[in-house]
Design an enzyme around this catalytic site. Structure first.
Site, PDB file in Angstrom:
ATOM      1  N   ILE A   1       0.953  -1.261  -0.074  1.00 18.22           N
ATOM      2  CA  ILE A   1       0.018  -0.016   0.174  1.00 18.22           C
ATOM      3  C   ILE A   1       0.778   1.321   0.014  1.00 18.22           C
ATOM      4  O   ILE A   1       1.086   1.974   0.843  1.00 18.22           O
ATOM      5  CB  ILE A   1      -1.020   0.042   1.219  1.00 18.22           C
ATOM      6  CG1 ILE A   1      -1.870  -1.339   1.373  1.00 18.22           C
ATOM      7  CG2 ILE A   1      -2.040   1.199   1.159  1.00 18.22           C
ATOM      8  CD1 ILE A   1      -2.625  -1.450   2.812  1.00 18.22           C
ATOM      9  N   PRO A   2       1.530   1.495  -1.148  1.00 11.88           N
ATOM     10  CA  PRO A   2       2.333   2.749  -1.314  1.00 11.88           C
ATOM     11  C   PRO A   2       1.632   4.041  -1.144  1.00 11.88           C
ATOM     12  O   PRO A   2       0.459   4.119  -1.739  1.00 11.88           O
ATOM     13  CB  PRO A   2       3.152   2.652  -2.566  1.00 11.88           C
ATOM     14  CG  PRO A   2       2.295   1.806  -3.153  1.00 11.88           C
ATOM     15  CD  PRO A   2       1.454   0.839  -2.448  1.00 11.88           C
ATOM     16  N   HIS A   3       1.875   4.847  -0.523  1.00 10.93           N
ATOM     17  CA  HIS A   3       1.179   6.194  -0.257  1.00 10.93           C
ATOM     18  C   HIS A   3       1.850   7.371   0.008  1.00 10.93           C
ATOM     19  O   HIS A   3       2.968   7.241   0.369  1.00 10.93           O
ATOM     20  CB  HIS A   3       0.247   5.956   0.957  1.00 10.93           C
ATOM     21  CG  HIS A   3       0.668   5.810   2.187  1.00 10.93           C
ATOM     22  ND1 HIS A   3       1.310   4.376   2.505  1.00 10.93           N
ATOM     23  CD2 HIS A   3       1.238   6.599   3.303  1.00 10.93           C
ATOM     24  CE1 HIS A   3       1.672   4.315   3.783  1.00 10.93           C
ATOM     25  NE2 HIS A   3       1.935   5.521   4.199  1.00 10.93           N
ATOM     26  N   THR A   4       1.597   8.547  -0.424  1.00 18.07           N
ATOM     27  CA  THR A   4       2.140   9.870  -0.228  1.00 18.07           C
ATOM     28  C   THR A   4       1.214  10.967  -0.374  1.00 18.07           C
ATOM     29  O   THR A   4       0.110  10.833  -0.809  1.00 18.07           O
ATOM     30  CB  THR A   4       3.217   9.912  -1.603  1.00 18.07           C
ATOM     31  OG1 THR A   4       4.067  11.088  -0.904  1.00 18.07           O
ATOM     32  CG2 THR A   4       2.584  10.207  -2.823  1.00 18.07           C
TER      33      THR A   4
END
Length: 100
Positions: free
Chosen positions: A13-16
């Site tokens: 779950i990559p997030h930014t």
């Protein structure tokens, strides 16, 4: 990087945070072949849930991140996502688990 967004069981779950974004944006990808990702369980990843969050409304982004994490932690949901053969079926599976 603060830590891996590979949460285990083949899921990342990559997030930014993105300045100027008005609301959270998500993209779900199911990879044909799992890739090395430095996940917490050292397993390769085949489900990627990308989450872009607005800088101005971090609470909305954090709520979306928590919801995605809860949903993808359900083993049966991840299995159904992997088995889905078209986007409509995929979204129906997600909706069914989200309603639970």
């Amino acid at each position: 990087m603060l830590g891996s967004t590979g949460v285990g069981r083949g899921i990342a779950i990559p997030h930014t945070v993105i300045p100027g974004l008005s609301r959270p944006f998500a993209l779900l990808a199911v990879l044909d072949r799992a890739v090395a990702y430095e996940a917490i369980d050292d397993e390769p990843v085949d489900i990627v849930f990308l989450l872009l969050m607005p800088q101005e409304d971090r609470s909305a982004g954090l709520k979306a991140l928590a919801a995605a994490s809860r949903l993808l932690r359900v083993s049966a949901c991840a299995t159904q996502i992997r088995r889905a053969t078209d986007p409509k079926v995929l979204y129906s599976h997600i909706g069914a688990f989200k309603a639970q």
